[in-house]
Design a protein around this motif. Sequence first.
Motif, PDB file in Angstrom:
ATOM      1  N   SER A 171       0.831  -1.204   0.000  1.00 47.23           N
ATOM      2  CA  SER A 171       0.000   0.000   0.000  1.00 47.23           C
ATOM      3  C   SER A 171       0.865   1.254   0.000  1.00 47.23           C
ATOM      4  CB  SER A 171      -0.918   0.000   1.226  1.00 47.23           C
ATOM      5  OG  SER A 171      -1.533   1.256   1.403  1.00 47.23           O
ATOM      6  N   THR A 172       1.902   1.266   0.827  1.00 43.70           N
ATOM      7  CA  THR A 172       2.816   2.415   0.877  1.00 43.70           C
ATOM      8  C   THR A 172       3.464   2.651  -0.480  1.00 43.70           C
ATOM      9  OG1 THR A 172       3.296   2.001   3.217  1.00 43.70           O
ATOM     10  CG2 THR A 172       4.877   3.338   1.995  1.00 43.70           C
ATOM     11  N   ASP A 173       3.892   1.570  -1.131  1.00 43.42           N
ATOM     12  CA  ASP A 173       4.515   1.698  -2.451  1.00 43.42           C
ATOM     13  C   ASP A 173       3.519   2.170  -3.503  1.00 43.42           C
ATOM     14  OD1 ASP A 173       7.012   1.036  -1.582  1.00 43.42           O
ATOM     15  OD2 ASP A 173       6.947  -1.057  -2.236  1.00 43.42           O
ATOM     16  N   CYS A 174       2.267   1.729  -3.386  1.00 42.01           N
ATOM     17  CA  CYS A 174       1.248   2.159  -4.348  1.00 42.01           C
ATOM     18  C   CYS A 174       0.985   3.661  -4.242  1.00 42.01           C
ATOM     19  CB  CYS A 174      -0.048   1.379  -4.137  1.00 42.01           C
ATOM     20  SG  CYS A 174      -0.017  -0.308  -4.782  1.00 42.01           S
ATOM     21  N   TRP A 175       0.916   4.160  -3.014  1.00 38.98           N
ATOM     22  CA  TRP A 175       0.729   5.603  -2.845  1.00 38.98           C
ATOM     23  C   TRP A 175       1.945   6.358  -3.382  1.00 38.98           C
ATOM     24  CZ3 TRP A 175      -3.825   7.447  -2.465  1.00 38.98           C
ATOM     25  CH2 TRP A 175      -4.819   6.765  -1.754  1.00 38.98           C
ATOM     26  N   LEU A 176       3.113   5.769  -3.257  1.00 39.43           N
ATOM     27  CA  LEU A 176       4.326   6.377  -3.800  1.00 39.43           C
ATOM     28  C   LEU A 176       4.268   6.397  -5.324  1.00 39.43           C
ATOM     29  CD1 LEU A 176       7.024   7.582  -2.945  1.00 39.43           C
ATOM     30  CD2 LEU A 176       7.988   5.286  -2.917  1.00 39.43           C
ATOM     31  N   LEU A 177       3.765   5.314  -5.918  1.00 40.93           N
ATOM     32  CA  LEU A 177       3.616   5.266  -7.382  1.00 40.93           C
ATOM     33  C   LEU A 177       2.625   6.315  -7.862  1.00 40.93           C
ATOM     34  CD1 LEU A 177       4.289   3.857 -10.067  1.00 40.93           C
ATOM     35  CD2 LEU A 177       2.417   2.267  -9.605  1.00 40.93           C
ATOM     36  N   GLU A 178       1.559   6.508  -7.091  1.00 40.15           N
ATOM     37  CA  GLU A 178       0.604   7.566  -7.460  1.00 40.15           C
ATOM     38  C   GLU A 178       1.305   8.919  -7.502  1.00 40.15           C
ATOM     39  OE1 GLU A 178      -2.971  10.271  -5.798  1.00 40.15           O
ATOM     40  OE2 GLU A 178      -1.243   9.553  -4.679  1.00 40.15           O
ATOM     41  N   ARG A 179       2.214   9.155  -6.539  1.00 35.04           N
ATOM     42  CA  ARG A 179       2.961  10.412  -6.510  1.00 35.04           C
ATOM     43  C   ARG A 179       3.873  10.541  -7.734  1.00 35.04           C
ATOM     44  NH1 ARG A 179       3.163  12.856  -1.201  1.00 35.04           N
ATOM     45  NH2 ARG A 179       4.636  14.334  -2.104  1.00 35.04           N
ATOM     46  N   THR A 180       4.478   9.440  -8.163  1.00 33.82           N
ATOM     47  CA  THR A 180       5.369   9.531  -9.320  1.00 33.82           C
ATOM     48  C   THR A 180       4.590   9.818 -10.599  1.00 33.82           C
ATOM     49  OG1 THR A 180       5.367   7.129  -9.746  1.00 33.82           O
ATOM     50  CG2 THR A 180       7.075   7.989  -8.278  1.00 33.82           C
ATOM     51  N   TRP A 181       3.363   9.291 -10.734  1.00 29.65           N
ATOM     52  CA  TRP A 181       2.539   9.630 -11.892  1.00 29.65           C
ATOM     53  C   TRP A 181       2.229  11.123 -11.908  1.00 29.65           C
ATOM     54  CZ3 TRP A 181       1.708   7.558 -16.376  1.00 29.65           C
ATOM     55  CH2 TRP A 181       1.767   6.174 -16.552  1.00 29.65           C
ATOM     56  N   LYS A 182       1.929  11.690 -10.737  1.00 31.78           N
ATOM     57  CA  LYS A 182       1.677  13.130 -10.659  1.00 31.78           C
ATOM     58  C   LYS A 182       2.936  13.923 -10.976  1.00 31.78           C
ATOM     59  CE  LYS A 182      -2.091  12.872  -7.277  1.00 31.78           C
ATOM     60  NZ  LYS A 182      -2.516  13.207  -5.887  1.00 31.78           N
ATOM     61  N   LEU A 183       4.071  13.395 -10.539  1.00 31.72           N
ATOM     62  CA  LEU A 183       5.345  14.057 -10.813  1.00 31.72           C
ATOM     63  C   LEU A 183       5.635  14.075 -12.313  1.00 31.72           C
ATOM     64  CD1 LEU A 183       7.839  15.406  -9.601  1.00 31.72           C
ATOM     65  CD2 LEU A 183       8.821  13.130  -9.244  1.00 31.72           C
ATOM     66  N   LEU A 184       5.310  12.997 -13.010  1.00 29.14           N
ATOM     67  CA  LEU A 184       5.502  12.956 -14.459  1.00 29.14           C
ATOM     68  C   LEU A 184       4.690  14.047 -15.141  1.00 29.14           C
ATOM     69  CD1 LEU A 184       5.439   9.098 -15.236  1.00 29.14           C
ATOM     70  CD2 LEU A 184       7.411  10.565 -14.815  1.00 29.14           C
ATOM     71  N   SER A 185       3.491  14.288 -14.647  1.00 30.29           N
ATOM     72  CA  SER A 185       2.657  15.363 -15.207  1.00 30.29           C
ATOM     73  C   SER A 185       3.299  16.722 -14.983  1.00 30.29           C
ATOM     74  CB  SER A 185       1.258  15.345 -14.574  1.00 30.29           C
ATOM     75  OG  SER A 185       0.550  14.182 -14.931  1.00 30.29           O
ATOM     76  N   GLU A 186       3.842  16.926 -13.793  1.00 30.18           N
ATOM     77  CA  GLU A 186       4.479  18.205 -13.487  1.00 30.18           C
ATOM     78  C   GLU A 186       5.705  18.432 -14.370  1.00 30.18           C
ATOM     79  OE1 GLU A 186       6.103  20.783  -9.645  1.00 30.18           O
ATOM     80  OE2 GLU A 186       5.079  18.865  -9.333  1.00 30.18           O
ATOM     81  N   ILE A 187       6.443  17.378 -14.641  1.00 25.74           N
ATOM     82  CA  ILE A 187       7.616  17.497 -15.514  1.00 25.74           C
ATOM     83  C   ILE A 187       7.186  17.853 -16.935  1.00 25.74           C
ATOM     84  CG2 ILE A 187       9.570  16.252 -16.528  1.00 25.74           C
ATOM     85  CD1 ILE A 187       9.562  14.530 -13.928  1.00 25.74           C
ATOM     86  N   GLU A 188       6.169  17.161 -17.436  1.00 23.87           N
ATOM     87  CA  GLU A 188       5.690  17.440 -18.790  1.00 23.87           C
ATOM     88  C   GLU A 188       5.184  18.878 -18.931  1.00 23.87           C
ATOM     89  OE1 GLU A 188       6.135  15.944 -21.402  1.00 23.87           O
ATOM     90  OE2 GLU A 188       5.828  13.779 -21.324  1.00 23.87           O
ATOM     91  N   ASP A 189       4.600  19.408 -17.866  1.00 20.92           N
ATOM     92  CA  ASP A 189       4.055  20.766 -17.923  1.00 20.92           C
ATOM     93  C   ASP A 189       5.124  21.829 -18.136  1.00 20.92           C
ATOM     94  OD1 ASP A 189       1.451  20.015 -17.735  1.00 20.92           O
ATOM     95  OD2 ASP A 189       1.225  20.451 -15.603  1.00 20.92           O
ATOM     96  N   LEU A 190       6.389  21.474 -17.945  1.00 19.23           N
ATOM     97  CA  LEU A 190       7.451  22.444 -18.208  1.00 19.23           C
ATOM     98  C   LEU A 190       7.468  22.880 -19.665  1.00 19.23           C
ATOM     99  CD1 LEU A 190      10.401  20.868 -16.156  1.00 19.23           C
ATOM    100  CD2 LEU A 190       9.002  22.834 -15.517  1.00 19.23           C
TER     101      LEU A 190
END
Length: 474
Positions: free
Chosen positions: A285-304
């Motif tokens: 569960s902890t790793d899954c929530w971490l993966l959710e954060r990385t998907w959001k991080l990918l969006s933030e990177i693309e927004d550059l």
Amino acid sequence: MVDLECKAKMITSNSPIKSPKLSTKLKISVPTEIRVGDLSPPSESAYLAYENYLRLPELKKLWSCREFPSWENESLLRPALQALEITFRFVSTVFSDPRPYANQREWRRRIESLATAQIQVVALICEDDETRGNAPIVDLNSSEGVLARGDSLVEVWKLSKETTVVSRASEASLLPRLATWQKSEEVAQKILYSIECEMRRCPYTLGLGEPNLAGKPSLDYDLLCKPSDLQGLKKSPSDLMNLKNHENQTLYTTQQILESWIHVSQQLLKRIVERIDSKDFEKASTDCWLLERTWKLLSEIEDLHLLMDPNDFLRLKNQLAMKSSSESEAFCFRSRGLTEITKLSKDLRHKVPFILGVEVDPKGGPRIQEAAMRLYRKRRESEKIHLLQALQAIESALKRFYYAYKQLIVTVMGSLEAKGNQAFVSVDSRDSLAQIFLEPTYFPSLDAAKTFLGHEWSHERGQYSPERRKHGHK
């Protein structure tokens, strides 16, 4: 930026699934099976062109280096820190931009935000490091205050007679140097304070020059991250083309950061599957929530990409011959890693029956749905509930990434490019991005369980409403 095609096929039940315990007034149609076809790949030449442009083969060697086999977090933390180090290089690129029309103010804000977001994920990885005893640690407190003469990047602060704090700065990282450059000093200092704040719950700190007021041991950042090797990858092969386009370095660096976090996500997905299979649902569960954060991080990177100058970027697109080779191919799917983490994230849905401890009904019955309802009602195995919630959060973050990416393509390149040179007016079977974020839920049984559970509470509320009690007394 780069594209992919997903052909989603869904088989829906001809008759709605009904809960045997609920009123037949509630009828919902839930797909009993979702078949997501393989993402239609671009040509091999498109893959290779993208990978050579970013020097991915060389980056992958750095990500995959294993020097501490007993340290579980190495496979996650090494590429994560390397993404952060590339971000420091990006700070230098932004503040070295000579163009008077570049949006320096917004670039400053975005890059600070991106660095902080990455540090937060790094801190989350470090918080639950159960094998930290095998990590490359530099514990300066153990030297009894005696420091090596050559270690000029170590500061000793005496806060009181009893308290001495040792702060160590990496010798090879760009961040300490950025803190001494007038143009980037403010941003670098903010990043250092972010490291100090975000790493407070961790057993060690990063050793990049943050104050380290808690006096914790530091990671051997230079040994783990290898900043000098990363610095050797700062030039793209396209620089030999003499493009004279500043956005080339911006695009190149942004995509290297993106690919580094995609690699982190790949490693996370492997660990999630291993932990689910071993029934370690709490850690999964902890790793899954971490993966959710990385998907959001990918969006933030693309927004550059939104901050790139439109004329310079479109000129670069023409110089690099960046063009969709078919109506259904999106640029982002030239990343093999992104294709893989998309598929693996979707495939997590197959773990739901195992988590619930039931088998799929071959006749298509609501066996999984009923098991989920029992779990939600009784709440005796909260770690399973947390895991199922996290799996659905991953789905949401994944679809949000592709929806945002489609809008990004429209903003940066125009709607015709987003639609494969067709009128951007509707979604059709060739629109690979739309197929992903408009696809039915990956977890139909969990969706149905929550729907029926909500109806149960609504039905119960109706039974005990003041009006019904009033009529009952009569």
